[in-house]
Design a protein around this motif. Structure first.
Motif, PDB file in Angstrom:
ATOM      1  N   UNK A 205       6.790   9.492  -0.042  1.00 16.88           N
ATOM      2  CA  UNK A 205       6.048   8.365  -1.120  1.00 16.88           C
ATOM      3  C   UNK A 205       5.653   7.450  -0.177  1.00 16.88           C
ATOM      4  N   UNK A 206       5.985   7.040   0.946  1.00 20.01           N
ATOM      5  CA  UNK A 206       6.249   6.159   1.805  1.00 20.01           C
ATOM      6  C   UNK A 206       4.608   6.141   2.448  1.00 20.01           C
ATOM      7  N   UNK A 207       4.129   7.183   2.340  1.00 25.03           N
ATOM      8  CA  UNK A 207       2.950   7.991   2.902  1.00 25.03           C
ATOM      9  C   UNK A 207       2.180   8.297   2.260  1.00 25.03           C
ATOM     10  N   UNK A 208       2.233   8.292   0.517  1.00 22.61           N
ATOM     11  CA  UNK A 208       1.320   7.928  -0.209  1.00 22.61           C
ATOM     12  C   UNK A 208       0.433   6.519  -0.667  1.00 22.61           C
ATOM     13  N   UNK A 209       1.644   5.893  -0.703  1.00 26.71           N
ATOM     14  CA  UNK A 209       1.428   4.285  -0.863  1.00 26.71           C
ATOM     15  C   UNK A 209       0.675   3.495   0.118  1.00 26.71           C
ATOM     16  N   UNK A 210       0.631   4.267   1.484  1.00 22.92           N
ATOM     17  CA  UNK A 210       0.208   4.003   2.874  1.00 22.92           C
ATOM     18  C   UNK A 210      -1.789   4.612   3.193  1.00 22.92           C
ATOM     19  N   UNK A 220     -11.844  -0.732  -1.565  1.00 23.65           N
ATOM     20  CA  UNK A 220     -11.775  -0.587  -2.921  1.00 23.65           C
ATOM     21  C   UNK A 220     -10.720  -0.673  -4.054  1.00 23.65           C
ATOM     22  N   UNK A 221     -11.084  -0.684  -5.914  1.00 23.00           N
ATOM     23  CA  UNK A 221     -10.408  -1.667  -6.620  1.00 23.00           C
ATOM     24  C   UNK A 221      -8.514  -0.631  -7.099  1.00 23.00           C
ATOM     25  N   UNK A 222      -7.570  -1.333  -6.920  1.00 21.77           N
ATOM     26  CA  UNK A 222      -6.203  -0.741  -6.768  1.00 21.77           C
ATOM     27  C   UNK A 222      -6.510   0.543  -7.588  1.00 21.77           C
ATOM     28  N   UNK A 223      -6.977   0.879  -9.689  1.00 20.92           N
ATOM     29  CA  UNK A 223      -6.425   2.007 -10.329  1.00 20.92           C
ATOM     30  C   UNK A 223      -7.451   3.178  -9.105  1.00 20.92           C
ATOM     31  N   UNK A 224      -9.099   3.134  -8.543  1.00 15.80           N
ATOM     32  CA  UNK A 224      -9.578   3.873  -7.975  1.00 15.80           C
ATOM     33  C   UNK A 224      -8.723   4.471  -7.314  1.00 15.80           C
ATOM     34  N   UNK A 225      -7.857   3.631  -5.861  1.00 15.29           N
ATOM     35  CA  UNK A 225      -7.716   3.622  -4.479  1.00 15.29           C
ATOM     36  C   UNK A 225      -6.381   4.575  -4.895  1.00 15.29           C
ATOM     37  N   UNK A 226      -5.725   4.447  -6.442  1.00 12.60           N
ATOM     38  CA  UNK A 226      -4.470   5.259  -6.587  1.00 12.60           C
ATOM     39  C   UNK A 226      -5.341   6.982  -6.819  1.00 12.60           C
ATOM     40  N   UNK A 227      -6.033   6.298  -7.389  1.00 18.28           N
ATOM     41  CA  UNK A 227      -6.327   7.741  -7.954  1.00 18.28           C
ATOM     42  C   UNK A 227      -6.776   8.359  -6.955  1.00 18.28           C
ATOM     43  N   UNK A 228      -7.512   8.240  -5.724  1.00 16.47           N
ATOM     44  CA  UNK A 228      -8.036   8.492  -4.200  1.00 16.47           C
ATOM     45  C   UNK A 228      -7.294   8.905  -3.525  1.00 16.47           C
ATOM     46  N   UNK A 229      -5.698   8.423  -3.940  1.00 13.72           N
ATOM     47  CA  UNK A 229      -4.347   8.557  -2.581  1.00 13.72           C
ATOM     48  C   UNK A 229      -4.021   9.306  -3.146  1.00 13.72           C
ATOM     49  N   UNK A 230      -3.675  10.266  -4.728  1.00 12.64           N
ATOM     50  CA  UNK A 230      -3.087  10.872  -5.001  1.00 12.64           C
ATOM     51  C   UNK A 230      -4.170  12.238  -4.220  1.00 12.64           C
ATOM     52  N   UNK A 231      -5.460  12.113  -4.719  1.00 13.81           N
ATOM     53  CA  UNK A 231      -5.842  12.713  -4.493  1.00 13.81           C
ATOM     54  C   UNK A 231      -6.132  13.751  -2.524  1.00 13.81           C
ATOM     55  N   UNK A 233      -3.463  12.941  -1.484  1.00 10.33           N
ATOM     56  CA  UNK A 233      -2.446  13.567  -0.596  1.00 10.33           C
ATOM     57  C   UNK A 233      -2.520  15.076  -1.311  1.00 10.33           C
ATOM     58  N   UNK A 234      -3.011  15.029  -2.383  1.00 10.27           N
ATOM     59  CA  UNK A 234      -2.713  16.453  -3.530  1.00 10.27           C
ATOM     60  C   UNK A 234      -3.360  17.937  -2.238  1.00 10.27           C
ATOM     61  N   UNK A 235      -4.387  17.277  -1.517  1.00  5.64           N
ATOM     62  CA  UNK A 235      -5.250  18.305  -1.164  1.00  5.64           C
ATOM     63  C   UNK A 235      -4.673  18.424   0.507  1.00  5.64           C
ATOM     64  N   UNK A 236      -4.069  17.531   1.745  1.00  2.00           N
ATOM     65  CA  UNK A 236      -3.423  17.188   2.111  1.00  2.00           C
ATOM     66  C   UNK A 236      -2.000  18.205   1.872  1.00  2.00           C
ATOM     67  N   UNK A 237      -1.294  18.435   0.595  1.00  2.00           N
ATOM     68  CA  UNK A 237      -0.099  19.402   0.529  1.00  2.00           C
ATOM     69  C   UNK A 237      -0.628  21.021   0.184  1.00  2.00           C
ATOM     70  N   UNK A 238      -2.023  20.858  -0.062  1.00  3.16           N
ATOM     71  CA  UNK A 238      -1.784  22.174   0.321  1.00  3.16           C
ATOM     72  C   UNK A 238      -1.934  22.959   1.876  1.00  3.16           C
ATOM     73  N   UNK A 239      -3.297  22.086   2.547  1.00  2.00           N
ATOM     74  CA  UNK A 239      -3.059  22.342   3.432  1.00  2.00           C
ATOM     75  C   UNK A 239      -1.552  22.765   4.189  1.00  2.00           C
ATOM     76  N   UNK A 240      -0.801  21.581   3.750  1.00  2.00           N
ATOM     77  CA  UNK A 240       0.619  21.615   5.150  1.00  2.00           C
ATOM     78  C   UNK A 240       1.653  22.861   4.459  1.00  2.00           C
ATOM     79  N   UNK A 241       1.030  22.795   3.133  1.00  5.53           N
ATOM     80  CA  UNK A 241       1.401  24.749   2.384  1.00  5.53           C
ATOM     81  C   UNK A 241       1.252  26.205   3.487  1.00  5.53           C
ATOM     82  N   UNK A 242       0.222  26.310   4.035  1.00  7.19           N
ATOM     83  CA  UNK A 242      -0.822  26.629   4.681  1.00  7.19           C
ATOM     84  C   UNK A 242      -0.817  26.487   6.291  1.00  7.19           C
ATOM     85  N   UNK A 243       0.231  25.989   6.541  1.00  4.14           N
ATOM     86  CA  UNK A 243       0.503  25.708   7.875  1.00  4.14           C
ATOM     87  C   UNK A 243       1.134  26.096   8.358  1.00  4.14           C
TER      88      UNK A 243
END
Length: 689
Positions: A205-210, A220-231, A233-243
């Motif tokens: 969660x701290x990494x996502x906030x970072x 980037x405005x706050x709302x869009x930064x939140x959306x992009x951070x989730x995007x 992190x989700x891509x990074x999670x997919x890479x982690x699952x295959x690592x």
């Protein structure tokens, strides 16, 4: 040590001569200087060394020591590293002060310019994030998967390694030649389990906030930064699952997969490897290693299926993250606030330390040459070479005497031993930096130019013969390493000083210190990873099935022992990972046993020497006292948790108590009864080399 093409251990910094050999000082001479070499008043006499040897040697020190606010741990290694940094600071300061009168093309002048620009914090802060604006514009212009691939190629040509990176290394099948290795780099947290394990949810969660804050800092405005951070992190999670997990990555078999460009393209149809190599001036006709194919299959799937906006979010976050330490204060502060979750540090390092780090990142070996000229006594190299040979001779005898190995495998082990190459202090030939252009006042651009220059230097080795005289570490680095791909043991100048290497110490202290380090590195040639490579560095099996089974049975006992350790007070469910740390634990045990044998050879050549006491301790006891002292360390819990999850080294206290418990010489030296906590016997005693 880390397996791959190169690996090393976290260790020590620099230089004075040490007379080794069998000639030794009289007991009177040694006694006169013994307090300088080892202060026995530091010992905690309230602790029985047979119960807790680390506590006996280091307990009082730990109770009295505060970890500096800008560090995650502190001990002998950190102290020596700080001393090395101070020497380097002086070199860089003087180089910057002399810029007006120095040859502007000299290494020294370039170091001065780098250091001066790195110390100009005001200009760095004024620049904000403008240095990465062109990269961010390139991300913004992405419209298709082909554009993502083009961005990755262009970034690699500049020395970048988003998603994956290309480097040179010895071919596992023919170590005499260099090939390219493409390795995953797509995740930022210490290991893949941080993305899924509930116990690390707070860090995730701290990494996502970072990431959210990082995107906000580039406008980037706050709302869009939140959306992009989730995007992102989700891509990074997919890479982690295959690592690979850290323990899986220790298997040399997972680090090598020789392919042609056409074969690689079959794995990743959405990414063409031919232009990737061409843009980095590497022939695409050369076979290369594309290991961890599950990861690259996932990359291909994401290129095919992930929305372009998600890719842009991920790339944007990666560009900011990798550059944050080189940008203005808000970026540095933001990254530090997240890193505290992993390190526990209370404050950022002083600017000069970061500046020295920048110089080392850009021109490490050039700084090393100046460091050696100023701080390393040439006589230390010759003395260290003699000590290295003594320890290597002891290792040969141990190999000859192992009772669980058959004659065929034993001869092959001895053949490998005979081909091991020690490298001491610094390279025989220094790098040429004349092609690197460094300009006054251009901090970010200078480091970017160095990134590109050093990347090109590395890739130029592909297709060329391997050079066993090459160094991975710089002379000023407080460390040492073994390289399985060229069968070399390497000891930078900075480790050759007290308490590892002390001209004023008796033989016992030096063999307990640097001798054990030498034995450690040499034993890596025969640990669970190194034992899969031959004397030239080829990944081949030189074992009979019966002998390998014997080896595996013995190392499994070491895994079991370390799995049982719970080194973080208040966290009884956090155990050391015996599989992840196996190679280092084998090397620690072998290093102590081997160096102790070498000391016995010296003592045996002087009748009565073994019982001569200094400050109430025999040479054999002093050997172990100094061994424990050099691993003196105090680590923050957050950093220790990160280490346990990702580092192949056991926590420092276990590199003392966990090791000596399996060394019969320790129990004999301190009169430990069989079965004492530090005196394993029977099936509990692990004996490998």
């Amino acid at each position: 040590m880390q397996i791959g093409r190169k690996r090393w251990i976290v260790l020590v910094a620099a230089g004075s001569a040490l007379a080794i050999g069998v000639a030794s000082c009289s007991s009177t001479e040694v006694a006169e200087r013994s307090n300088f070499a080892f202060d026995t008043s530091e010992l905690d006499l309230g602790i029985n060394p047979c119960d807790d040897f680390n506590g006996f040697v280091n307990g009082q020190w730990a109770a009295q020591t505060q970890i500096p606010s800008d560090q995650s741990s502190y001990g002998v290694i950190d102290q020596l590293r700080d001393e090395s940094l101070e020497i380097q600071r002086g070199i860089a300061d003087r180089a910057a002060a002399d810029l007006g009168s120095a040859d502007e093309n000299s290494d020294r002048a370039k170091i001065g310019l780098l250091f001066e620009s790195s110390m100009d914090e005001s200009s760095i802060d004024d620049a904000g994030f403008s240095p990465i604006a062109p990269e961010l514009d390139r991300v913004d212009s992405i419209q298709s998967p082909a554009d993502v691939a083009a961005f990755l190629r262009e970034d690699a040509a500049d020395g970048g390694s988003i998603l994956f990176g290309l480097s040179s290394g010895a071919d596992f099948q023919d170590a005499s030649r260099q090939i390219g290795y493409v390795s995953p780099t797509g995740i930022s947290l210490p290991s893949k389990n941080y993305y899924t394990d509930p116990q690390y949810a707070e860090i995730l969660d701290a990494y996502r906030n970072y990431l959210h804050s990082s995107l906000g800092l580039i406008g980037i405005d706050d709302a869009q930064a939140s959306v992009q951070a989730d995007q992102a992190l989700d891509l990074e999670k997919a890479l982690a699952a295959a690592s690979l997990s850290p323990e899986e990555a220790r298997d040399p078999g997972t680090q090598y997969n020789l392919v042609t460009v056409d074969e690689a393209n079959a794995t990743t149809p959405a990414f063409d490897w031919r232009p990737y190599f061409e843009e980095q001036n590497v022939s695409p006709d050369e076979a290369f290693s594309l290991a961890d194919t599950t990861y690259f299959t996932q990359v291909n799937q994401l290129l095919d299926q992930a929305p372009i906006d998600q890719w842009k979010s991920y790339l944007r976050a990666q560009v900011v993250n990798r550059s944050a330490d080189r940008l203005s204060k808000p970026f540095r502060d933001n990254k530090f606030e997240f890193n505290k979750q992993l390190t526990g540090n209370a404050e950022q390092s002083e600017r000069w330390k970061l500046a020295v780090g920048d110089v080392n990142s850009a021109m490490g070996e050039a700084m090393g040459r100046l460091y050696v000229e100023e701080a390393f006594d040439p006589a230390a190299k010759q003395s260290a070479e003699e000590l290295v040979q003594n320890v290597l001779d002891a290792l040969r005898v141990r190999i000859q005497n192992v009772d669980w190995m058959g004659p065929e495998t034993k001869q092959r082990a001895l053949d490998k031993w005979s081909q091991m190459v020690p490298k001491i202090g610094y390279p025989d030939n220094w790098r040429d930096w004349s092609g690197l252009q460094i300009n006054e006042g251009e901090y970010f651009a200078n480091l970017a130019a160095a990134d590109k220059f050093n990347h090109a230097y590395d890739l130029a080795k592909i297709g060329e013969p391997s050079n066993r005289s090459d160094w991975v570490m710089t002379p000023q680095t407080v460390n040492a390493y073994y390289s399985p791909n060229d069968n070399t043991i390497n000891f930078p100048a900075a480790i050759l000083q007290a308490p590892f290497f002390d001209p004023n110490a008796d033989d016992a202290l030096n063999y307990g210190g640097i001798g054990s380090v030498i034995g450690h590195e040499a034993t890596h040639a025969f640990d669970d990873q190194g034992s899969q490579f031959d004397g030239q560095g080829n990944h081949v099996n030189w074992w009979t099935p019966e002998d390998r089974a014997q080896f595996d049975s013995r190392t499994a006992k070491l895994v079991e022992q370390y799995d049982a350790y719970t080194p973080i007070p208040g966290m009884p469910d956090v155990h050391v990972n015996g599989e992840l740390t196996l190679g280092e634990n084998i090397a620690d045990l072998g290093g102590v046993n081997t160096s102790y044998d070498a000391l016995q050879t010296i003592l045996d050549s002087h009748p009565g020497a073994a019982v001569e006491e200094i400050d109430g301790y025999t040479p054999n006891q002093r050997f172990f006292l100094n061994y424990a002292r050099v691993w003196r360390d105090k680590t923050r819990d957050a950093a220790l948790l990160t280490q346990i999850n990702s580092d192949p080294h056991s926590p420092a206290p276990l590199r003392v108590s966990g090791v000596v418990a399996n060394v019969p010489g320790f129990a004999e030296a301190f009169g430990c009864p069989p079965g004492a906590p530090e005196a394993n016997v029977g099936d509990e005693l692990v004996a490998i080399w």
